[in-house]
Scaffold this active site. Sequence first.
Site, PDB file in Angstrom:
ATOM      1  N   ARG A  93       0.848  -1.200   0.000  1.00 46.99           N
ATOM      2  CA  ARG A  93       0.000   0.000   0.000  1.00 46.99           C
ATOM      3  C   ARG A  93       0.885   1.252   0.000  1.00 46.99           C
ATOM      4  O   ARG A  93       0.610   2.230  -0.701  1.00 46.99           O
ATOM      5  CB  ARG A  93      -0.916   0.004   1.233  1.00 46.99           C
ATOM      6  CG  ARG A  93      -1.761   1.285   1.324  1.00 46.99           C
ATOM      7  CD  ARG A  93      -2.733   1.256   2.497  1.00 46.99           C
ATOM      8  NE  ARG A  93      -3.534   2.476   2.540  1.00 46.99           N
ATOM      9  CZ  ARG A  93      -4.557   2.678   3.362  1.00 46.99           C
ATOM     10  NH1 ARG A  93      -4.908   1.735   4.223  1.00 46.99           N
ATOM     11  NH2 ARG A  93      -5.242   3.812   3.347  1.00 46.99           N
ATOM     12  N   ASN A 147     -10.424  -4.446  -1.094  1.00 46.73           N
ATOM     13  CA  ASN A 147     -10.284  -3.390  -2.093  1.00 46.73           C
ATOM     14  C   ASN A 147      -9.299  -3.775  -3.189  1.00 46.73           C
ATOM     15  O   ASN A 147      -8.597  -4.771  -3.038  1.00 46.73           O
ATOM     16  CB  ASN A 147      -9.792  -2.118  -1.385  1.00 46.73           C
ATOM     17  CG  ASN A 147     -10.962  -1.231  -0.978  1.00 46.73           C
ATOM     18  OD1 ASN A 147     -11.924  -1.082  -1.720  1.00 46.73           O
ATOM     19  ND2 ASN A 147     -10.861  -0.647   0.206  1.00 46.73           N
ATOM     20  N   CYS A 169     -19.050  -1.735   0.165  1.00 45.84           N
ATOM     21  CA  CYS A 169     -18.133  -0.704   0.659  1.00 45.84           C
ATOM     22  C   CYS A 169     -18.753   0.006   1.851  1.00 45.84           C
ATOM     23  O   CYS A 169     -19.967   0.192   1.904  1.00 45.84           O
ATOM     24  CB  CYS A 169     -17.872   0.307  -0.454  1.00 45.84           C
ATOM     25  SG  CYS A 169     -17.011   1.789   0.073  1.00 45.84           S
ATOM     26  N   ASP A 170     -17.897   0.434   2.779  1.00 47.22           N
ATOM     27  CA  ASP A 170     -18.431   1.090   3.980  1.00 47.22           C
ATOM     28  C   ASP A 170     -18.392   2.615   3.929  1.00 47.22           C
ATOM     29  O   ASP A 170     -18.819   3.270   4.862  1.00 47.22           O
ATOM     30  CB  ASP A 170     -17.679   0.609   5.227  1.00 47.22           C
ATOM     31  CG  ASP A 170     -16.250   1.132   5.254  1.00 47.22           C
ATOM     32  OD1 ASP A 170     -15.801   1.739   4.265  1.00 47.22           O
ATOM     33  OD2 ASP A 170     -15.590   0.949   6.289  1.00 47.22           O
ATOM     34  N   HIS A 200     -16.604   4.152  -4.704  1.00 42.16           N
ATOM     35  CA  HIS A 200     -15.753   5.312  -4.405  1.00 42.16           C
ATOM     36  C   HIS A 200     -15.916   6.383  -5.486  1.00 42.16           C
ATOM     37  O   HIS A 200     -14.949   7.078  -5.831  1.00 42.16           O
ATOM     38  CB  HIS A 200     -14.277   4.910  -4.260  1.00 42.16           C
ATOM     39  CG  HIS A 200     -14.003   4.125  -3.007  1.00 42.16           C
ATOM     40  ND1 HIS A 200     -12.745   3.738  -2.607  1.00 42.16           N
ATOM     41  CD2 HIS A 200     -14.835   3.655  -2.031  1.00 42.16           C
ATOM     42  CE1 HIS A 200     -12.798   3.073  -1.469  1.00 42.16           C
ATOM     43  NE2 HIS A 200     -14.075   2.992  -1.103  1.00 42.16           N
ATOM     44  N   TYR A 266     -14.559  10.335  -2.025  1.00 42.53           N
ATOM     45  CA  TYR A 266     -13.459   9.937  -2.910  1.00 42.53           C
ATOM     46  C   TYR A 266     -13.401  10.755  -4.201  1.00 42.53           C
ATOM     47  O   TYR A 266     -12.377  10.744  -4.895  1.00 42.53           O
ATOM     48  CB  TYR A 266     -13.542   8.442  -3.240  1.00 42.53           C
ATOM     49  CG  TYR A 266     -12.977   7.579  -2.124  1.00 42.53           C
ATOM     50  CD1 TYR A 266     -11.622   7.286  -2.068  1.00 42.53           C
ATOM     51  CD2 TYR A 266     -13.795   7.088  -1.116  1.00 42.53           C
ATOM     52  CE1 TYR A 266     -11.096   6.516  -1.048  1.00 42.53           C
ATOM     53  CE2 TYR A 266     -13.282   6.308  -0.091  1.00 42.53           C
ATOM     54  CZ  TYR A 266     -11.922   6.027  -0.064  1.00 42.53           C
ATOM     55  OH  TYR A 266     -11.402   5.274   0.957  1.00 42.53           O
ATOM     56  N   ARG A 286      -0.850   7.899   3.862  1.00 45.57           N
ATOM     57  CA  ARG A 286      -1.866   7.245   4.697  1.00 45.57           C
ATOM     58  C   ARG A 286      -1.378   5.876   5.210  1.00 45.57           C
ATOM     59  O   ARG A 286      -1.643   5.513   6.346  1.00 45.57           O
ATOM     60  CB  ARG A 286      -3.180   7.098   3.905  1.00 45.57           C
ATOM     61  CG  ARG A 286      -4.291   6.383   4.638  1.00 45.57           C
ATOM     62  CD  ARG A 286      -4.789   7.153   5.860  1.00 45.57           C
ATOM     63  NE  ARG A 286      -5.742   6.370   6.641  1.00 45.57           N
ATOM     64  CZ  ARG A 286      -5.964   6.531   7.950  1.00 45.57           C
ATOM     65  NH1 ARG A 286      -5.325   7.477   8.613  1.00 45.57           N
ATOM     66  NH2 ARG A 286      -6.821   5.783   8.583  1.00 45.57           N
TER      67      ARG A 286
HETATM   68  P1  NAD Z   1      -4.367  -5.717   6.657  1.00 50.37           P
HETATM   69  O1  NAD Z   1      -3.140  -5.723   5.803  1.00 50.37           O
HETATM   70  O2  NAD Z   1      -4.249  -5.396   8.088  1.00 50.37           O
HETATM   71  O3  NAD Z   1      -5.078  -7.135   6.542  1.00 50.37           O
HETATM   72  C1  NAD Z   1      -5.173  -7.863   5.385  1.00 50.37           C
HETATM   73  C2  NAD Z   1      -4.828  -9.338   5.654  1.00 50.37           C
HETATM   74  O4  NAD Z   1      -4.999 -10.053   4.421  1.00 50.37           O
HETATM   75  C3  NAD Z   1      -3.370  -9.581   6.097  1.00 50.37           C
HETATM   76  O5  NAD Z   1      -3.343 -10.283   7.303  1.00 50.37           O
HETATM   77  C4  NAD Z   1      -2.781 -10.398   4.956  1.00 50.37           C
HETATM   78  O6  NAD Z   1      -1.843 -11.347   5.382  1.00 50.37           O
HETATM   79  C5  NAD Z   1      -4.015 -11.045   4.367  1.00 50.37           C
HETATM   80  N1  NAD Z   1      -3.836 -11.507   2.991  1.00 50.37           N
HETATM   81  C6  NAD Z   1      -3.202 -10.872   1.989  1.00 50.37           C
HETATM   82  N2  NAD Z   1      -3.278 -11.585   0.857  1.00 50.37           N
HETATM   83  C7  NAD Z   1      -3.986 -12.706   1.147  1.00 50.37           C
HETATM   84  C8  NAD Z   1      -4.387 -13.834   0.379  1.00 50.37           C
HETATM   85  N3  NAD Z   1      -4.097 -13.923  -0.928  1.00 50.37           N
HETATM   86  N4  NAD Z   1      -5.103 -14.799   1.002  1.00 50.37           N
HETATM   87  C9  NAD Z   1      -5.390 -14.700   2.304  1.00 50.37           C
HETATM   88  N5  NAD Z   1      -5.050 -13.643   3.073  1.00 50.37           N
HETATM   89  C10 NAD Z   1      -4.350 -12.667   2.502  1.00 50.37           C
HETATM   90  O7  NAD Z   1      -5.367  -4.692   5.932  1.00 50.37           O
HETATM   91  P2  NAD Z   1      -6.564  -3.811   6.496  1.00 50.37           P
HETATM   92  O8  NAD Z   1      -6.176  -2.389   6.455  1.00 50.37           O
HETATM   93  O9  NAD Z   1      -7.073  -4.347   7.763  1.00 50.37           O
HETATM   94  O10 NAD Z   1      -7.647  -3.978   5.341  1.00 50.37           O
HETATM   95  C11 NAD Z   1      -8.100  -5.223   4.893  1.00 50.37           C
HETATM   96  C12 NAD Z   1      -8.874  -5.071   3.615  1.00 50.37           C
HETATM   97  O11 NAD Z   1     -10.147  -4.498   3.841  1.00 50.37           O
HETATM   98  C13 NAD Z   1      -8.211  -4.168   2.572  1.00 50.37           C
HETATM   99  O12 NAD Z   1      -8.439  -4.699   1.291  1.00 50.37           O
HETATM  100  C14 NAD Z   1      -8.947  -2.884   2.722  1.00 50.37           C
HETATM  101  O13 NAD Z   1      -8.832  -2.070   1.592  1.00 50.37           O
HETATM  102  C15 NAD Z   1     -10.337  -3.421   2.931  1.00 50.37           C
HETATM  103  N6  NAD Z   1     -11.335  -2.493   3.458  1.00 50.37           N
HETATM  104  C16 NAD Z   1     -12.406  -2.268   2.667  1.00 50.37           C
HETATM  105  C17 NAD Z   1     -13.412  -1.447   3.079  1.00 50.37           C
HETATM  106  C18 NAD Z   1     -14.533  -1.181   2.116  1.00 50.37           C
HETATM  107  O14 NAD Z   1     -15.202  -0.193   2.209  1.00 50.37           O
HETATM  108  N7  NAD Z   1     -14.775  -2.038   1.118  1.00 50.37           N
HETATM  109  C19 NAD Z   1     -13.343  -0.837   4.332  1.00 50.37           C
HETATM  110  C20 NAD Z   1     -12.225  -1.085   5.147  1.00 50.37           C
HETATM  111  C21 NAD Z   1     -11.222  -1.934   4.687  1.00 50.37           C
HETATM  112  C1  G6P Z   2     -13.040   3.730   3.706  1.00 49.16           C
HETATM  113  C2  G6P Z   2     -13.261   3.047   2.401  1.00 49.16           C
HETATM  114  C3  G6P Z   2     -12.480   1.780   2.332  1.00 49.16           C
HETATM  115  C4  G6P Z   2     -11.028   2.044   2.607  1.00 49.16           C
HETATM  116  C5  G6P Z   2     -10.876   2.710   3.934  1.00 49.16           C
HETATM  117  C6  G6P Z   2      -9.435   3.104   4.135  1.00 49.16           C
HETATM  118  O1  G6P Z   2     -13.649   3.044   4.753  1.00 49.16           O
HETATM  119  O2  G6P Z   2     -14.601   2.754   2.148  1.00 49.16           O
HETATM  120  O3  G6P Z   2     -12.666   1.225   1.072  1.00 49.16           O
HETATM  121  O4  G6P Z   2     -10.295   0.839   2.609  1.00 49.16           O
HETATM  122  O5  G6P Z   2     -11.650   3.857   3.985  1.00 49.16           O
HETATM  123  O6  G6P Z   2      -9.246   3.380   5.455  1.00 49.16           O
HETATM  124  P1  G6P Z   2      -7.797   3.485   6.070  1.00 49.16           P
HETATM  125  O7  G6P Z   2      -8.088   3.874   7.472  1.00 49.16           O
HETATM  126  O8  G6P Z   2      -7.161   2.119   5.948  1.00 49.16           O
HETATM  127  O9  G6P Z   2      -7.079   4.522   5.281  1.00 49.16           O
HETATM  128 MN    MN Z   3     -14.702   1.407   0.298  1.00 47.90          MN
END
Ligand code: NAD
Ligand code: G6P
Ligand code: MN
Length: 443
Positions: A93, A147, A169-170, A200, A266, A286
Site C-alpha cells: 500500500r 479493495n 463498501c463502507d 468510491h 473519494y 496514509r
Molecule cells: P491488513 O493488511 O491489516 O489485513 C489484510 C490481511 O490479508 C493480512 O493479514 C494479509 O496477510 C491477508 N492476505 C493478503 N493476501 C492474502 C491472500 N491472498 N489470502 C489470504 N489472506 C491474505 O489490511 P486492512 O487495512 O485491515 O484492510 C483489509 C482489507 O479491507 C483491505 O483490502 C482494505 O482495503 C479493505 N477495506 C475495505 C473497506 C470497504 O469499504 N470495502 C473498508 C475497510 C477496509
Molecule cells: C473507507 C473506504 C475503504 C477504505 C478505507 C481506508 O472506509 O470505504 O474502502 O479501505 O476507507 O481506510 P484506512 O483507514 O485504511 O485509510
Molecule cells: Mn470502500
Amino acid sequence: MKKQSIVIAGGGSTFTPGIVLMLLGNLEKFPIRQIKFYDNDGDRQDTIAKACEILIKEKAPDIAFVATTDPKVAFSDIDFVMAHIRVGKYAMREKDEKIPLKYGVIGQETCGPGGIAYGMRSIGGVLELIDFMEKYSPNAWMLNYSNPAAIVAEACRLLKPKSKVINVCDMPIGIEEKMAKFLGLSSRKEMSVRYFGLNHFGWWTDIRDNDGNDMMPKLKDYVSKHGYSAPPNMMEGQHVDESWKHTFAVAKDVYAVTPDMLPNTYLKYYFFGKDEVDHANPNYTRANEVMDGREKHVFGECSRIAKAKSSQGTTLEIDEHASYIVDLARAIAYNTKERMLLIVENNGAISNFDNTAMVEVPCIVGSQGAEPITQGKIPTFQLGLMYQQVCVEKLVVQAWAEKSKHKLYQALVLSKTVPNARIAKDLLEDLIEANKSYWPELV
Ligand code: NAD
Ligand code: G6P
Ligand code: MN
C-alpha cells in the site's frame, strides 16, 4: 433461526477484532455456531487469532473457533465468507501511494495508479478465495470488501459470473452515519436514500427520513458550509485521523461541483487532483499513518490480551459501523429484504449507462442475493465521469486476464488522475518493477 458458520478471510486484518466484537454483539440477530479465520500469513493472523479466541470464549463460549492457513480447513462447512484481504499488505500500500506521488500524480489506495496497481494484485487473491469457497462449501456466499472493490467487482462479473459474491463498501455508510447526526437522527437507519455511481465514485440524489420528509435541503445547507466535517463531540469510529478530517473538510468543495447532489468523499481525487497532490507528504502517506496508528494499536492490544489471557480493560472497540456486514449476511440467510447500497451489475438500474458496468446503487437483499433498485437517468456530467472511470476499471481487469501490458498502459492514460501519457508509461514501468511478485507477467 439456523446458526451460521463463517470464515473471515484476511484473519490477520486490523479490522478483524472489531468485526469479531461486532458479530459477538449481534448474535440475537445473526446466531453463529462457528467462526474460522483464514489468512496466508499465519504469523500475522496468529496474533489477532489468539486475542479473538479469548474474546469469543468470554462472550460466547459455545462458538467453535479455529484459525488456519489451510484452505480446506477454512472453507469447509461454511455459510458465509467475509473477505477483507490486502494482497501485499501495508508494505505494498505504501508503494501504491508513494510511487505515483513521485510523478506528481495522486497516490491512493483505491483511486488512480495506486488503485490500479492494488487491483492487479487483488484480483488473483480474491478469485482464489472464490475457488476455495466453491470447492469446499458450494452453497456459501462471499461478502467481499477487499479493495479496490470496484476493480475486484468487475473481475468477479467478468471472470466468475455465476459465483455467489456480493461486493460492498463502507464509505457511504460512514458518510450516512454523519448525515444522520447532522440531522439529529439517532442512526442512518432512520434515513432512506437514493444513490448512484461506481464504488468510491458516486452521489446521493435523495435522502428522506422514515416519514418521507425530504432531508436534502438541510443536508445541502450543512455540506455547503462544513463539508462532512463533524463538530468535535461527534467524531468517532474509523475515520478520525488528520487525513480523514481533511477529506471531510474538502467535501465542501467537492459538493460545490454538483450542488444538486451530495458527493462521495473519494471524488476529491478526481476533481481536485492537483490540490491533493500538493497537500500530500510524499514521504509519509496514509499507509504510514495506518501502520503507526491502527496497526500498532490493534496488534499491540491483541498481544496484551493473549498474554493476560483476558480482555479486561481492552481498548479494542466494537466496529459498530461494520454491522452492515451482519445486515447483509442476515438478509441472505433469513431473507429479510433489507435495502442496502451494494456494488452490482447495472442491468438498467442507471438507465442511460453501460448495462455491464458494476455500479453502486441501493438494492433489496434476500436469499436470492441483491436486486438493484432503478435510479433512472443520470446527468451528462456524471455520465461522462463514470464512463471514463468504469472503462479504466474494465481495462485493468482485461489487462489482468489477458496479461496485457498495453491495456494496463491505456488504463493509466485514461484515468482522470494521470495528466500525460509519457508519465503513464514511466509510472507503469515503476509499478511493474514494484509489483513483480504479485502481478501476472505482462506481455
Ligand atoms: P491488513 O493488511 O491489516 O489485513 C489484510 C490481511 O490479508 C493480512 O493479514 C494479509 O496477510 C491477508 N492476505 C493478503 N493476501 C492474502 C491472500 N491472498 N489470502 C489470504 N489472506 C491474505 O489490511 P486492512 O487495512 O485491515 O484492510 C483489509 C482489507 O479491507 C483491505 O483490502 C482494505 O482495503 C479493505 N477495506 C475495505 C473497506 C470497504 O469499504 N470495502 C473498508 C475497510 C477496509
Ligand atoms: C473507507 C473506504 C475503504 C477504505 C478505507 C481506508 O472506509 O470505504 O474502502 O479501505 O476507507 O481506510 P484506512 O483507514 O485504511 O485509510
Ligand atoms: Mn470502500
